[in-house]
Design a protein around this motif. Sequence first.
Motif, PDB file in Angstrom:
ATOM      1  N   ASP A   1      -5.127  -0.986  -3.484  1.00 27.04           N
ATOM      2  CA  ASP A   1      -4.364  -0.918  -2.241  1.00 27.04           C
ATOM      3  C   ASP A   1      -5.027  -1.703  -1.111  1.00 27.04           C
ATOM      4  O   ASP A   1      -4.346  -2.273  -0.254  1.00 27.04           O
ATOM      5  CB  ASP A   1      -4.204   0.536  -1.786  1.00 27.04           C
ATOM      6  CG  ASP A   1      -3.278   1.352  -2.683  1.00 27.04           C
ATOM      7  OD1 ASP A   1      -2.519   0.743  -3.459  1.00 27.04           O
ATOM      8  OD2 ASP A   1      -3.314   2.594  -2.597  1.00 27.04           O
TER       9      ASP A   1
ATOM     10  N   PRO B   1       0.569  -3.747  -5.886  1.00 29.90           N
ATOM     11  CA  PRO B   1       1.178  -2.413  -5.829  1.00 29.90           C
ATOM     12  C   PRO B   1       1.140  -1.736  -7.193  1.00 29.90           C
ATOM     13  O   PRO B   1       1.380  -2.381  -8.222  1.00 29.90           O
ATOM     14  CB  PRO B   1       2.616  -2.693  -5.384  1.00 29.90           C
ATOM     15  CG  PRO B   1       2.866  -4.121  -5.762  1.00 29.90           C
ATOM     16  CD  PRO B   1       1.540  -4.822  -5.658  1.00 29.90           C
TER      17      PRO B   1
ATOM     18  N   TRP C   1      -7.032   3.252  -7.451  1.00 29.15           N
ATOM     19  CA  TRP C   1      -5.797   2.869  -6.771  1.00 29.15           C
ATOM     20  C   TRP C   1      -6.085   2.413  -5.347  1.00 29.15           C
ATOM     21  O   TRP C   1      -5.497   1.439  -4.860  1.00 29.15           O
ATOM     22  CB  TRP C   1      -4.815   4.045  -6.775  1.00 29.15           C
ATOM     23  CG  TRP C   1      -4.199   4.289  -8.116  1.00 29.15           C
ATOM     24  CD1 TRP C   1      -4.222   3.461  -9.195  1.00 29.15           C
ATOM     25  CD2 TRP C   1      -3.465   5.447  -8.527  1.00 29.15           C
ATOM     26  NE1 TRP C   1      -3.555   4.023 -10.263  1.00 29.15           N
ATOM     27  CE2 TRP C   1      -3.081   5.246  -9.873  1.00 29.15           C
ATOM     28  CE3 TRP C   1      -3.118   6.639  -7.894  1.00 29.15           C
ATOM     29  CZ2 TRP C   1      -2.342   6.180 -10.592  1.00 29.15           C
ATOM     30  CZ3 TRP C   1      -2.382   7.573  -8.603  1.00 29.15           C
ATOM     31  CH2 TRP C   1      -1.995   7.350  -9.936  1.00 29.15           C
ATOM     32  N   ASN C   2      -6.983   3.093  -4.654  1.00 28.94           N
ATOM     33  CA  ASN C   2      -7.327   2.704  -3.297  1.00 28.94           C
ATOM     34  C   ASN C   2      -7.953   1.313  -3.279  1.00 28.94           C
ATOM     35  O   ASN C   2      -7.728   0.526  -2.349  1.00 28.94           O
ATOM     36  CB  ASN C   2      -8.286   3.726  -2.675  1.00 28.94           C
ATOM     37  CG  ASN C   2      -8.630   3.392  -1.247  1.00 28.94           C
ATOM     38  OD1 ASN C   2      -7.787   3.416  -0.356  1.00 28.94           O
ATOM     39  ND2 ASN C   2      -9.887   3.073  -1.008  1.00 28.94           N
TER      40      ASN C   2
ATOM     41  N   ARG D   1       0.817  -1.202   0.000  1.00 31.14           N
ATOM     42  CA  ARG D   1       0.000   0.000   0.000  1.00 31.14           C
ATOM     43  C   ARG D   1       0.856   1.259   0.000  1.00 31.14           C
ATOM     44  O   ARG D   1       0.500   2.265  -0.583  1.00 31.14           O
ATOM     45  CB  ARG D   1      -0.908  -0.023   1.232  1.00 31.14           C
ATOM     46  CG  ARG D   1      -1.999   1.015   1.239  1.00 31.14           C
ATOM     47  CD  ARG D   1      -2.954   0.780   2.389  1.00 31.14           C
ATOM     48  NE  ARG D   1      -3.568  -0.538   2.263  1.00 31.14           N
ATOM     49  CZ  ARG D   1      -3.477  -1.486   3.192  1.00 31.14           C
ATOM     50  NH1 ARG D   1      -2.834  -1.277   4.316  1.00 31.14           N
ATOM     51  NH2 ARG D   1      -4.049  -2.652   2.998  1.00 31.14           N
ATOM     52  N   HIS D   2       1.994   1.199   0.664  1.00 27.96           N
ATOM     53  CA  HIS D   2       2.790   2.400   0.831  1.00 27.96           C
ATOM     54  C   HIS D   2       4.107   2.365   0.060  1.00 27.96           C
ATOM     55  O   HIS D   2       4.943   3.233   0.230  1.00 27.96           O
ATOM     56  CB  HIS D   2       3.060   2.630   2.316  1.00 27.96           C
ATOM     57  CG  HIS D   2       1.816   2.803   3.117  1.00 27.96           C
ATOM     58  ND1 HIS D   2       0.990   3.894   2.977  1.00 27.96           N
ATOM     59  CD2 HIS D   2       1.215   2.005   4.029  1.00 27.96           C
ATOM     60  CE1 HIS D   2      -0.047   3.775   3.795  1.00 27.96           C
ATOM     61  NE2 HIS D   2       0.057   2.636   4.437  1.00 27.96           N
TER      62      HIS D   2
END
Length: 313
Positions: free
Chosen positions: A62, A74, A58-59, A13-14
């Motif tokens: 994620d 990702p 994208w969320n 996610r990050h």
Amino acid sequence: MNDQRTVPADAARHAPASDGASGEEAAEIRRFRERLGLPALIDVHTHFMPERVLHKVWNYFDTNGPLTGGLEWPITYRKAEEERAAILREFGVRAFTSMLYPHKPGMATWLNTWAADFAGRTPDCLHTATFFPEPGVETYVREAVEKGARVFKAHVQVGGYDPAGELLDETWGLLADAAVPVVIHCGSGPAPGKHTGPGPIARVLARHPQLRLIVAHLGMPEYEDFLGLAERHEEMRLDTTMAFTDFTERFMPFPRRALPRIAALGDRVLLGSDFPNIPYPYVHQLHALERLDLGPEWLRAVCHDNAARLFRM
């Protein structure tokens, strides 16, 4: 390439976006094109959409939304709009699309307005439009065609609708008569939907055999069923989006017994990538196609010539 299922959700996610426009990757893609004698690539399956919509997409990846099949995903090219377009140009992509799609009624006209504006300020983007089964759909689809839309996007999985339903019949006929291609996500990957699979598409093509459907992702995982439809319908095509990549081969592998069939359909297979929403570098899609060893003529046709002919470029 690491199995994306093993990437911790928080790390995926990050994770920072990779430098997709790095000189190294661009040079590798240039060498790929030089091996084939291609001046450029044409990618029929790239995503540009309003930023707030794209961020929601994208969320969804994620947070491992249900339609991702539970895969860690990702986003490799998590960049601003202008930067993403610049990356494609640096990779030698001559033309690309703004694949966008509604998930409910009342969205399509707004998305089409945005897409027309994007195409107007992005000359190398094929003017893309979309639709949803709702009253009046044929009216705004006709308007989009009259305004110059060159390709449409339909997403059966996300939209949750039957493409063979009555509300879309006139629209399919309109697009068939106008000879405007439609890229359609209708296979059951990465997760099945109520109306995914070859059956509904077979019913659409039975009524509209001249419809220029481009089945996304080679119809994964029902690859052979969709190959069969393409063998029976000369205007049907398939795009390569995510097919044959290490990521996809781990959970929905393409059956090697079907390679001769896809080789025989070499004039109706088009390069697609799903850029920017891919969990690996863009060049990997090209290498995945190259390692099929179907020959340079097949690869040149897939990566450029078929789309150039279809879109009269």
